[in-house]
Scaffold this active site. Structure first.
Site, PDB file in Angstrom:
ATOM      1  CE1 TYR A 147      33.998  38.389  42.499  1.00  0.00           C
ATOM      2  CE2 TYR A 147      32.701  39.059  40.590  1.00  0.00           C
ATOM      3  CZ  TYR A 147      32.812  38.862  41.951  1.00  0.00           C
ATOM      4  OH  TYR A 147      31.738  39.124  42.775  1.00  0.00           O
ATOM      5  CB  SER A 159      28.836  37.597  41.071  1.00  0.00           C
ATOM      6  OG  SER A 159      28.795  38.741  40.225  1.00  0.00           O
TER       7      SER A 159
HETATM    8  P1  NAP Z   1      33.309  43.773  50.788  1.00  0.00           P
HETATM    9  O1  NAP Z   1      32.470  44.904  51.259  1.00  0.00           O
HETATM   10  O2  NAP Z   1      34.622  44.057  50.113  1.00  0.00           O
HETATM   11  O3  NAP Z   1      33.556  42.764  52.010  1.00  0.00           O
HETATM   12  C1  NAP Z   1      34.311  41.615  51.798  1.00  0.00           C
HETATM   13  C2  NAP Z   1      34.374  40.835  53.080  1.00  0.00           C
HETATM   14  O4  NAP Z   1      35.059  39.599  52.805  1.00  0.00           O
HETATM   15  C3  NAP Z   1      35.158  41.508  54.179  1.00  0.00           C
HETATM   16  O5  NAP Z   1      34.567  41.166  55.410  1.00  0.00           O
HETATM   17  C4  NAP Z   1      36.546  40.867  54.060  1.00  0.00           C
HETATM   18  O6  NAP Z   1      37.287  40.905  55.273  1.00  0.00           O
HETATM   19  C5  NAP Z   1      36.152  39.452  53.720  1.00  0.00           C
HETATM   20  N1  NAP Z   1      37.184  38.648  53.086  1.00  0.00           N
HETATM   21  C6  NAP Z   1      37.798  38.854  51.897  1.00  0.00           C
HETATM   22  N2  NAP Z   1      38.700  37.865  51.668  1.00  0.00           N
HETATM   23  C7  NAP Z   1      38.645  37.027  52.736  1.00  0.00           C
HETATM   24  C8  NAP Z   1      39.326  35.854  53.105  1.00  0.00           C
HETATM   25  N3  NAP Z   1      40.253  35.313  52.313  1.00  0.00           N
HETATM   26  N4  NAP Z   1      39.031  35.273  54.288  1.00  0.00           N
HETATM   27  C9  NAP Z   1      38.077  35.800  55.102  1.00  0.00           C
HETATM   28  N5  NAP Z   1      37.400  36.911  54.801  1.00  0.00           N
HETATM   29  C10 NAP Z   1      37.681  37.531  53.646  1.00  0.00           C
HETATM   30  O7  NAP Z   1      32.515  42.862  49.730  1.00  0.00           O
HETATM   31  P2  NAP Z   1      30.957  42.707  49.394  1.00  0.00           P
HETATM   32  O8  NAP Z   1      30.642  43.616  48.279  1.00  0.00           O
HETATM   33  O9  NAP Z   1      30.136  42.734  50.616  1.00  0.00           O
HETATM   34  O10 NAP Z   1      30.995  41.243  48.760  1.00  0.00           O
HETATM   35  C11 NAP Z   1      30.597  40.094  49.463  1.00  0.00           C
HETATM   36  C12 NAP Z   1      30.382  38.982  48.460  1.00  0.00           C
HETATM   37  O11 NAP Z   1      29.440  39.413  47.471  1.00  0.00           O
HETATM   38  C13 NAP Z   1      31.641  38.575  47.675  1.00  0.00           C
HETATM   39  O12 NAP Z   1      31.674  37.183  47.538  1.00  0.00           O
HETATM   40  C14 NAP Z   1      31.447  39.241  46.321  1.00  0.00           C
HETATM   41  O13 NAP Z   1      32.109  38.518  45.293  1.00  0.00           O
HETATM   42  C15 NAP Z   1      29.956  39.161  46.179  1.00  0.00           C
HETATM   43  N6  NAP Z   1      29.400  40.140  45.234  1.00  0.00           N
HETATM   44  C16 NAP Z   1      29.513  41.479  45.479  1.00  0.00           C
HETATM   45  C17 NAP Z   1      28.982  42.386  44.554  1.00  0.00           C
HETATM   46  C18 NAP Z   1      29.061  43.865  44.736  1.00  0.00           C
HETATM   47  O14 NAP Z   1      28.707  44.606  43.786  1.00  0.00           O
HETATM   48  N7  NAP Z   1      29.489  44.371  45.895  1.00  0.00           N
HETATM   49  C19 NAP Z   1      28.370  41.901  43.402  1.00  0.00           C
HETATM   50  C20 NAP Z   1      28.285  40.534  43.201  1.00  0.00           C
HETATM   51  C21 NAP Z   1      28.798  39.653  44.128  1.00  0.00           C
HETATM   52  P3  NAP Z   1      38.453  42.031  55.501  1.00  0.00           P
HETATM   53  O15 NAP Z   1      37.778  43.346  55.293  1.00  0.00           O
HETATM   54  O16 NAP Z   1      38.921  41.803  56.879  1.00  0.00           O
HETATM   55  O17 NAP Z   1      39.481  41.763  54.429  1.00  0.00           O
END
Ligand code: NAP
Length: 248
Positions: free
Chosen positions: A157, A143
């Site tokens: 985080y 991130s």
């Molecule tokens: P999201 O839409 O909330 O999806 C998160 C995914 O991770 C879901 O499939 C969830 O499964 C899974 N997950 C969470 N904890 C887990 C665990 N302990 N074991 C296995 N699966 C797990 O998130 P996203 O925005 O796509 O984010 C994905 C990545 O991008 C993350 O690492 C986040 O830190 C990073 N990121 C996101 C943003 C942003 O603005 N969205 C910005 C910077 C970085 P369930 O739904 O079944 O719980």
């Protein structure tokens, strides 16, 4: 060699967008998720519609026993993993450090740091020529928070993503001579359900005026970079970071 991709947290958001692009790149796609069966099923169906072989596996990546079972199932059904996207991640309610509990910190660090390191360990055991493998590629989803620090919101985080960045550099150098590349993407504010976890589902649209490009990103814009880093088109890239923050 069959191309087999494991995307942790592949059921929703950035992971799901990556799964859909991977389908078009000839991968057998394994979608991991923690608890949301409905989302996992929906993404699987979308990947299948694109003509790719796909399976979803529930496993909490903060627990090594579950990671071991996850990789064993992929071995049995698709063959060994050749590409790993360490995408699963979590965040907690926005708060100041003095209000953060030990439990919260351990949960964030286990999911965002220990989990990706353990998943990489089990991927390397399959990819590395030291263990009979034929190489591979790993992308960690970090991130921009790793360099900005997220003061007053979720410094824990941000620190977890900083650790993931350091891990990316170290592992890339450890594996550089063995045909395994390790890189990372660093998204900024991306429209996914992730922000509900920090207590404000509308967070990205509220913060758009402060983003140099004037808008939040979408999951596909991050997925494109992940797929490129995994591919042979990025054959000389290892230990590198692609920031996708709209100028942040
Ligand atoms: P999201 O839409 O909330 O999806 C998160 C995914 O991770 C879901 O499939 C969830 O499964 C899974 N997950 C969470 N904890 C887990 C665990 N302990 N074991 C296995 N699966 C797990 O998130 P996203 O925005 O796509 O984010 C994905 C990545 O991008 C993350 O690492 C986040 O830190 C990073 N990121 C996101 C943003 C942003 O603005 N969205 C910005 C910077 C970085 P369930 O739904 O079944 O719980």
């Amino acid at each position: 060699m069959e191309k087999v991709i494991l995307i942790t947290g592949g059921s929703r958001g950035i992971g799901a967008a990556t799964a859909l692009l991977a389908a078009g790149e000839g991968y057998r796609v394994c979608i991991n998720y923690r608890s949301d069966h409905v989302a996992a099923k929906r993404t699987c169906a979308q990947v299948r519609e694109l003509g790719a072989q796909v399976m979803s596996i529930q496993a909490d990546v903060s627990d090594e026993a579950q990671i071991v079972s996850l990789f064993a199932r992929i071995d049995a059904e698709f063959g060994p993993v050749t590409a790993l996207v360490n995408n699963a991640g979590t965040v907690a309610e926005a708060s100041r450090v003095e209000d953060m509990s030990e439990l919260r910190l351990l949960r964030i660090m286990k999911t965002n740091v220990v989990g990706p390191i353990l998943c990489a360990k089990h991927a390397v055991l399959r990819m590395s020529p030291r263990h009979g493998g034929k190489g591979g590629s790993i992308v960690n989803v970090s991130s921009v928070a790793a360099r900005l620090g997220s003061a007053g919101e979720y410094v824990d985080y941000a620190a977890s993503k900083g650790a993931l960045d350091t891990f990316t550099i170290g592992l890339s150098r450890e594996l550089a001579g063995g045909g395994i590349r390790v890189n990372a993407v660093r998204p900024g504010y991306i429209y996914t359900d992730f922000h509900a976890l920090s207590g404000d589902p509308q967070r990205v649209s509220k913060l758009e005026p402060g983003i140099p490009m004037g808008r939040g990103g979408v999951a596909e814009e991050v997925a494109e970079a992940i797929i490129w880093l995994l591919s042979e088109k990025a054959s000389y890239a290892t230990g590198t970071f692609i920031d996708l923050g709209g100028g942040r």
